[in-house]
Write a protein that holds these residues in place. Structure first.
Motif, mmCIF file in Angstrom:
data_model
loop_
_atom_site.group_PDB
_atom_site.id
_atom_site.type_symbol
_atom_site.label_atom_id
_atom_site.label_comp_id
_atom_site.label_asym_id
_atom_site.label_seq_id
_atom_site.Cartn_x
_atom_site.Cartn_y
_atom_site.Cartn_z
ATOM 1 N N HIS A 3 0.850 -1.189 0.000
ATOM 2 C CA HIS A 3 0.000 0.000 0.000
ATOM 3 C C HIS A 3 0.876 1.226 0.000
ATOM 4 O O HIS A 3 1.820 1.292 0.761
ATOM 5 N N PRO A 4 0.640 2.180 -0.789
ATOM 6 C CA PRO A 4 -0.370 2.254 -1.846
ATOM 7 C C PRO A 4 0.092 1.509 -3.088
ATOM 8 O O PRO A 4 1.286 1.390 -3.337
ATOM 9 N N TYR A 6 0.604 0.929 -7.184
ATOM 10 C CA TYR A 6 1.077 1.862 -8.200
ATOM 11 C C TYR A 6 -0.094 2.549 -8.899
ATOM 12 O O TYR A 6 0.011 3.701 -9.324
ATOM 13 N N GLU A 8 -2.941 3.471 -7.455
ATOM 14 C CA GLU A 8 -3.343 4.558 -6.566
ATOM 15 C C GLU A 8 -2.358 5.719 -6.642
ATOM 16 O O GLU A 8 -2.763 6.886 -6.666
ATOM 17 N N LEU A 9 -1.066 5.409 -6.674
ATOM 18 C CA LEU A 9 -0.050 6.454 -6.789
ATOM 19 C C LEU A 9 -0.205 7.245 -8.084
ATOM 20 O O LEU A 9 -0.087 8.472 -8.087
ATOM 21 N N VAL A 12 -3.038 9.717 -7.766
ATOM 22 C CA VAL A 12 -2.691 10.874 -6.934
ATOM 23 C C VAL A 12 -1.764 11.820 -7.683
ATOM 24 O O VAL A 12 -1.978 13.037 -7.695
ATOM 25 N N GLU A 64 5.385 7.222 0.401
ATOM 26 C CA GLU A 64 4.330 7.847 1.223
ATOM 27 C C GLU A 64 4.216 9.338 0.907
ATOM 28 O O GLU A 64 3.120 9.892 0.839
ATOM 29 N N TYR A 67 2.335 9.686 -2.284
ATOM 30 C CA TYR A 67 0.924 9.361 -2.072
ATOM 31 C C TYR A 67 0.189 10.502 -1.365
ATOM 32 O O TYR A 67 -0.960 10.788 -1.670
ATOM 33 N N GLU A 68 0.859 11.161 -0.430
ATOM 34 C CA GLU A 68 0.250 12.273 0.297
ATOM 35 C C GLU A 68 0.270 13.569 -0.513
ATOM 36 O O GLU A 68 -0.310 14.565 -0.101
#
Length: 82
Positions: A3-4, A6, A8-9, A12, A64, A67-68
């Motif tokens: 998680h996350p 790729y 999802e990345l 984002v 991270e 992702y953020e």
């Protein structure tokens, strides 16, 4: 499962791209290169920008941060213009 993911990345990182525009990242390779570059910066002494650091490893911190949305990927074409 990692998680996350790729997928999802990529969502984002490409957030805010208008329909018809070139996405910032269109492959896993681009994400790997960006995360590796940021991990090297962390190893060199840069402070982590992630709010939630779940693992002390530089690469995990870099992922991270991506992702953020704390780290932005600048397409190569834009970095050459500046």
């Amino acid at each position: 499962m990692i998680h996350p993911s790729y997928v999802e990345l990529m969502k984002v990182v490409n957030e805010g791209v208008e329909i018809g525009e070139e996405p910032v990242v269109n492959s896993r390779y681009s994400l790997v290169i960006a995360a590796a570059k940021r991990a090297r910066q962390i190893i060199a002494g840069d402070e982590p920008m992630a709010d939630k650091v779940t693992c002390p490893k530089p690469l995990s911190i870099a992922v991270e941060e991506l992702y953020e949305g704390k780290v932005k990927i600048i397409p190569e074409s834009q970095s050459e213009e500046e």
